[in-house]
Design a protein around this motif. Sequence first.
Motif, PDB file in Angstrom:
ATOM      1  N   ASN A   1       0.836  -1.210   0.000  1.00  0.00           N
ATOM      2  CA  ASN A   1       0.000   0.000   0.000  1.00  0.00           C
ATOM      3  C   ASN A   1       0.866   1.254   0.000  1.00  0.00           C
ATOM      4  OD1 ASN A   1      -2.321  -1.511   0.049  1.00  0.00           O
ATOM      5  ND2 ASN A   1      -2.655  -1.292   2.244  1.00  0.00           N
ATOM      6  N   TYR A   2       1.947   1.222   0.773  1.00  0.00           N
ATOM      7  CA  TYR A   2       2.860   2.359   0.822  1.00  0.00           C
ATOM      8  C   TYR A   2       3.503   2.594  -0.543  1.00  0.00           C
ATOM      9  CZ  TYR A   2       7.035   5.033   2.027  1.00  0.00           C
ATOM     10  OH  TYR A   2       8.023   5.982   2.061  1.00  0.00           O
ATOM     11  N   ASN A   3       3.967   1.522  -1.169  1.00  0.00           N
ATOM     12  CA  ASN A   3       4.585   1.656  -2.497  1.00  0.00           C
ATOM     13  C   ASN A   3       3.570   2.138  -3.533  1.00  0.00           C
ATOM     14  OD1 ASN A   3       7.121   0.860  -1.641  1.00  0.00           O
ATOM     15  ND2 ASN A   3       6.722  -1.303  -2.001  1.00  0.00           N
ATOM     16  N   GLU A   4       2.348   1.647  -3.430  1.00  0.00           N
ATOM     17  CA  GLU A   4       1.292   2.087  -4.356  1.00  0.00           C
ATOM     18  C   GLU A   4       0.995   3.576  -4.148  1.00  0.00           C
ATOM     19  OE1 GLU A   4      -3.431   1.176  -5.110  1.00  0.00           O
ATOM     20  OE2 GLU A   4      -2.167  -0.410  -4.278  1.00  0.00           O
ATOM     21  N   THR A   5       0.951   3.982  -2.883  1.00  0.00           N
ATOM     22  CA  THR A   5       0.706   5.389  -2.577  1.00  0.00           C
ATOM     23  C   THR A   5       1.844   6.261  -3.088  1.00  0.00           C
ATOM     24  OG1 THR A   5      -0.523   4.742  -0.607  1.00  0.00           O
ATOM     25  CG2 THR A   5       0.215   7.011  -0.716  1.00  0.00           C
ATOM     26  N   LEU A   6       3.092   5.782  -2.932  1.00  0.00           N
ATOM     27  CA  LEU A   6       4.239   6.521  -3.467  1.00  0.00           C
ATOM     28  C   LEU A   6       4.145   6.652  -4.986  1.00  0.00           C
ATOM     29  CD1 LEU A   6       7.369   5.353  -1.446  1.00  0.00           C
ATOM     30  CD2 LEU A   6       6.280   7.578  -1.441  1.00  0.00           C
ATOM     31  N   THR A   7       3.731   5.568  -5.643  1.00  0.00           N
ATOM     32  CA  THR A   7       3.585   5.604  -7.102  1.00  0.00           C
ATOM     33  C   THR A   7       2.516   6.624  -7.495  1.00  0.00           C
ATOM     34  OG1 THR A   7       4.198   3.271  -7.207  1.00  0.00           O
ATOM     35  CG2 THR A   7       3.090   4.197  -9.132  1.00  0.00           C
ATOM     36  N   LYS A   8       1.396   6.591  -6.785  1.00  0.00           N
ATOM     37  CA  LYS A   8       0.327   7.556  -7.083  1.00  0.00           C
ATOM     38  C   LYS A   8       0.791   8.983  -6.817  1.00  0.00           C
ATOM     39  CE  LYS A   8      -3.623   4.527  -6.289  1.00  0.00           C
ATOM     40  NZ  LYS A   8      -4.795   4.253  -5.441  1.00  0.00           N
ATOM     41  N   LEU A   9       1.561   9.167  -5.749  1.00  0.00           N
ATOM     42  CA  LEU A   9       2.086  10.492  -5.435  1.00  0.00           C
ATOM     43  C   LEU A   9       3.038  10.972  -6.529  1.00  0.00           C
ATOM     44  CD1 LEU A   9       2.311  12.822  -3.390  1.00  0.00           C
ATOM     45  CD2 LEU A   9       4.184  11.567  -2.333  1.00  0.00           C
ATOM     46  N   ASP A  10       3.896  10.079  -7.015  1.00  0.00           N
ATOM     47  CA  ASP A  10       4.801  10.443  -8.108  1.00  0.00           C
ATOM     48  C   ASP A  10       4.013  10.809  -9.365  1.00  0.00           C
ATOM     49  OD1 ASP A  10       7.000  10.062  -6.527  1.00  0.00           O
ATOM     50  OD2 ASP A  10       7.410   8.015  -7.252  1.00  0.00           O
ATOM     51  N   GLN A  11       2.969  10.021  -9.652  1.00  0.00           N
ATOM     52  CA  GLN A  11       2.135  10.331 -10.815  1.00  0.00           C
ATOM     53  C   GLN A  11       1.434  11.676 -10.636  1.00  0.00           C
ATOM     54  OE1 GLN A  11      -0.479   6.953 -11.027  1.00  0.00           O
ATOM     55  NE2 GLN A  11       1.025   5.673 -12.085  1.00  0.00           N
ATOM     56  N   ALA A  12       0.948  11.935  -9.441  1.00  0.00           N
ATOM     57  CA  ALA A  12       0.279  13.219  -9.179  1.00  0.00           C
ATOM     58  C   ALA A  12       1.268  14.371  -9.324  1.00  0.00           C
ATOM     59  CB  ALA A  12      -0.339  13.215  -7.780  1.00  0.00           C
ATOM     60  N   ASN A  13       2.481  14.200  -8.820  1.00  0.00           N
ATOM     61  CA  ASN A  13       3.495  15.250  -8.965  1.00  0.00           C
ATOM     62  C   ASN A  13       3.842  15.462 -10.431  1.00  0.00           C
ATOM     63  OD1 ASN A  13       3.730  15.879  -6.255  1.00  0.00           O
ATOM     64  ND2 ASN A  13       5.347  14.391  -5.882  1.00  0.00           N
ATOM     65  N   GLU A  14       3.922  14.393 -11.203  1.00  0.00           N
ATOM     66  CA  GLU A  14       4.202  14.503 -12.637  1.00  0.00           C
ATOM     67  C   GLU A  14       3.057  15.236 -13.344  1.00  0.00           C
ATOM     68  OE1 GLU A  14       6.319  14.288 -16.075  1.00  0.00           O
ATOM     69  OE2 GLU A  14       7.014  13.708 -14.080  1.00  0.00           O
ATOM     70  N   SER A  15       1.815  14.903 -12.960  1.00  0.00           N
ATOM     71  CA  SER A  15       0.658  15.583 -13.543  1.00  0.00           C
ATOM     72  C   SER A  15       0.676  17.068 -13.192  1.00  0.00           C
ATOM     73  CB  SER A  15      -0.640  14.958 -13.038  1.00  0.00           C
ATOM     74  OG  SER A  15      -0.763  13.632 -13.476  1.00  0.00           O
ATOM     75  N   ILE A  16       0.995  17.380 -11.955  1.00  0.00           N
ATOM     76  CA  ILE A  16       1.054  18.786 -11.528  1.00  0.00           C
ATOM     77  C   ILE A  16       2.114  19.524 -12.331  1.00  0.00           C
ATOM     78  CG2 ILE A  16       1.751  20.282  -9.616  1.00  0.00           C
ATOM     79  CD1 ILE A  16       0.342  18.304  -7.736  1.00  0.00           C
TER      80      ILE A  16
ATOM     81  N   SER B   1       3.271  18.748 -15.340  1.00  0.00           N
ATOM     82  CA  SER B   1       2.838  18.926 -16.725  1.00  0.00           C
ATOM     83  C   SER B   1       1.742  19.984 -16.818  1.00  0.00           C
ATOM     84  CB  SER B   1       2.355  17.600 -17.309  1.00  0.00           C
ATOM     85  OG  SER B   1       1.181  17.157 -16.672  1.00  0.00           O
ATOM     86  N   TYR B   2       0.831  20.040 -15.815  1.00  0.00           N
ATOM     87  CA  TYR B   2      -0.204  21.074 -15.817  1.00  0.00           C
ATOM     88  C   TYR B   2       0.410  22.464 -15.674  1.00  0.00           C
ATOM     89  CZ  TYR B   2      -3.905  17.575 -15.420  1.00  0.00           C
ATOM     90  OH  TYR B   2      -4.763  16.532 -15.635  1.00  0.00           O
ATOM     91  N   ARG B   3       1.436  22.567 -14.841  1.00  0.00           N
ATOM     92  CA  ARG B   3       2.096  23.867 -14.680  1.00  0.00           C
ATOM     93  C   ARG B   3       2.770  24.300 -15.977  1.00  0.00           C
ATOM     94  NH1 ARG B   3       4.697  23.154  -8.675  1.00  0.00           N
ATOM     95  NH2 ARG B   3       2.777  23.574  -7.544  1.00  0.00           N
ATOM     96  N   GLU B   4       3.432  23.349 -16.643  1.00  0.00           N
ATOM     97  CA  GLU B   4       4.071  23.689 -17.921  1.00  0.00           C
ATOM     98  C   GLU B   4       3.023  24.116 -18.946  1.00  0.00           C
ATOM     99  OE1 GLU B   4       6.292  20.262 -19.071  1.00  0.00           O
ATOM    100  OE2 GLU B   4       7.869  20.591 -17.581  1.00  0.00           O
ATOM    101  N   GLU B   5       1.925  23.362 -19.008  1.00  0.00           N
ATOM    102  CA  GLU B   5       0.852  23.706 -19.935  1.00  0.00           C
ATOM    103  C   GLU B   5       0.242  25.058 -19.572  1.00  0.00           C
ATOM    104  OE1 GLU B   5      -3.386  21.884 -21.556  1.00  0.00           O
ATOM    105  OE2 GLU B   5      -2.097  20.659 -20.285  1.00  0.00           O
ATOM    106  N   ASN B   6       0.084  25.312 -18.292  1.00  0.00           N
ATOM    107  CA  ASN B   6      -0.462  26.586 -17.827  1.00  0.00           C
ATOM    108  C   ASN B   6       0.468  27.738 -18.216  1.00  0.00           C
ATOM    109  OD1 ASN B   6      -2.310  28.255 -16.551  1.00  0.00           O
ATOM    110  ND2 ASN B   6      -1.309  28.057 -14.561  1.00  0.00           N
ATOM    111  N   ASP B   7       1.783  27.537 -18.063  1.00  0.00           N
ATOM    112  CA  ASP B   7       2.734  28.568 -18.470  1.00  0.00           C
ATOM    113  C   ASP B   7       2.644  28.853 -19.965  1.00  0.00           C
ATOM    114  OD1 ASP B   7       3.593  28.794 -15.877  1.00  0.00           O
ATOM    115  OD2 ASP B   7       5.374  27.511 -16.155  1.00  0.00           O
ATOM    116  N   LYS B   8       2.521  27.790 -20.772  1.00  0.00           N
ATOM    117  CA  LYS B   8       2.383  27.971 -22.223  1.00  0.00           C
ATOM    118  C   LYS B   8       1.096  28.728 -22.548  1.00  0.00           C
ATOM    119  CE  LYS B   8       4.987  23.869 -23.548  1.00  0.00           C
ATOM    120  NZ  LYS B   8       4.905  22.505 -24.111  1.00  0.00           N
TER     121      LYS B   8
END
Length: 151
Positions: A65-80, A82-89
């Motif tokens: 569960n901890y590893n899954e949560t870390l994976t989800k957190l990494d994915q969320a950080n990656e999404s954030i 990419s959203y910031r880069e898209e927002n800047d553009k």
Amino acid sequence: MNGFFRNTAFRAALKQAATLSFFCFMFFFFAPVAKAGLWDNLKQFSELPSEVNELKQNYRQTLDNYNETLTKLDQANESIRSYREENDKLIEQNEALASMVLELRQAEQTREENARKVRSFLFAAIGVLAGYFMLLRAIRFAMRVRTRQHG
């Protein structure tokens, strides 16, 4: 044989054997009283591996569960990110579009001002021409009236 019993090593061994025999005798003699507690202890001891296995399984599940949560957190950080880069553009595009709109509005105002000046010039020119023709007609009419009076 008397020397055999005088040996201190033999005496110590005999003493230890007697003590061990006494404790074994006492253990087995009083065993029925302590049997239930001993059986429960043995039963609890035999159940320990299943509890340890359950704890290991719970630990593995928690770790998964901890590893899954870390994976989800990494994915969320990656999404954030990419959203910031898209927002800047998009902000840059918005600024470019805003400057374009401003330029187009200024061009439209300039065109309207030029059109107003041309209309004013045309109306003035038409007025001058109309006045010129009316003045000529008035002068001709006045000349005719004078010529008829004099002649």
